[in-house]
Design an enzyme around this catalytic site. Sequence first.
Site: not given
Ligand code: M6R
Length: 605
Positions: A2, A27, A73, A99-100, A482, A485, A501, A600
Amino acid sequence: MCGIMGYIGSGNAVPLILDGLARLEYRGYDSAGIAILQGNEIQVRKKEGRLSGLIEAIGQPPAADLGIGHTRWATHGIPSDRNAHPHQSCDERIALVHNGILENYMALKKELCEEGHRFKSETDTEVIVHLIEKYYQDDLEAAVREALTHMQGSYAIAVISRDEPQKLIAAKKDSPLIIGLGEGENYVASDIPAILHKTDQVYILQDEELAVLTADRVAITDFSSAPVEREIFKVTWDPVSAEKGGYEHFMLKEIHEQPRVLTETLRGMIGEDGSVDMSGSGAEHLLREVKKIYIVACGTAYHAGLIGRYAIEKLARIPVEADIASEFRYRDVLWQPQTLMIVISQSGETADTLAALREAHRHGVPVLAVTNVVGSSVAREADAVIYTHAGPEIAVASTKAYISQILVMYLLALQLARPRPEAGDGIRRLSAELLKLPAQVEAVLKQEAQVKALAQKYQDVQSTFFLGRGLDFAVAMEGALKLKEISYVHAEAYAAGELKHGPLALIDHGVPVLALITQSHLVDKSISNIKEVKARGAVVIAICPGNLAGACAECDEQILLPDIDDFLSPLAAVVPLQLFAYYMAVFRQADVDKPKNLAKSVTVE
Ligand code: M6R
């Protein structure tokens, strides 16, 4: 998250407030609204959706020298015109933005309803304005002060009254609020970017402080009315870094928000007896007499699900399968009676996760959603929802959402364990440990410089391995995801015992192996695996608590965690891995917040 923007002064409040809100758009929000004083009436306009919809609804901005605005939000109640802020008292004399999260809003609302107050929204926020109305006797400041003594939770509020046209009141606890100082005008905002184009002179309000703004003066006091002398903070950030709270990237800002996110997610989850009590969550009915659980999610959320599996099986002794949603939806599941599906999704819009949810419903299986976005598809379609309260996550790489997801997994495990009498002591002890987490994660963040130096040293590597056993393996998977990515370095996570293995063939001179060693009962086994990779020339970076530092002495580098309960260690252990991935990406000049090829929210299959 928010956003708040308020104005008092000789300019025109409406465009100034809307402009400030527009500068907080980054935000994330789902609705917006504004309240201004015109003559002796408060005029309110609110709109679900983008700010542009509100601007269109307002049309030609009316003149006003006092007003408050908000971008919402959603946390309590779906995104809608009705739930958007500002909210007003029954007599429309007072308007407020917030907010909160107000923790005790249900009890207060019940009391206020019995006293005759009429509510128009489903929000926790509306309770505050009715509470102020209850205590209002021609003195807004006094009424706000009295209301504050009844409020539990986190809040930043801005309040106006049609009877006191020269005054804007602001107060805060556990949610940011700043005051911008102008010439013959003053501003209140939740964040610096809202006002930075107007002034670089600000007061940063501290917790339990209240400010009375007029056009020419700002008086700050604490909640007991003692005057506060606050130095003016001169903002030197440019507008772009101001959006990121002074951090270079949203990802780093979000990593640093994690202690606060843990506090928010824990709110209202610990009962009076000191143990986890999710009875206020609206999900409790789904958690009774469950015999089998599927946890289904994608990516980072799936990794949170893996921790959920360990935690629930260990504490509640209920069999759990954790599954990748894109696999689950096409597998011929052997559905059994008394099964519950838990889906985890930050966005609540991931196509595969949604499909898995629908698959469960097709078989009459109830679904509990763990999501960060109120009103998202997953939240709407699930039978109950637990929100993660991480606030909008802007970086593509998930960090603060993940930590709140794993916290919810522990909370669920503790709740599901409640019917087991033998679990009682463990539940109480772990519940108490959960409350220490924000400080423990804060302590891990202090290791940032050391992790950055490691990333600098290893920035040119081609390949990395992440090893762990038990819970550490789940964290290793998240650390590897991470890194690949955002830094585009090849990263493989392996269960440490599985290495020989096959993948051991890939360990060569100088290959960094990040070894998670937080489980005391597995430490000897993990050390044997470290010896195996070291013998083949790997460089081992151990992530271990201080009390295991001796056992890990032969590792090349150590990142020490605070002494945290083994069972809860993922919440601390993931933080250095997030920082390592972040700095590797920075040193390799990758686009940290928007990695190539990724989005995202993955709304297609
Ligand atoms: O919005 P979601 O949590 O469902 O998204 C799932 C994945 O696409 C998400 O966690 C993705 O792996 C991230 N970019 C990892 O950092």
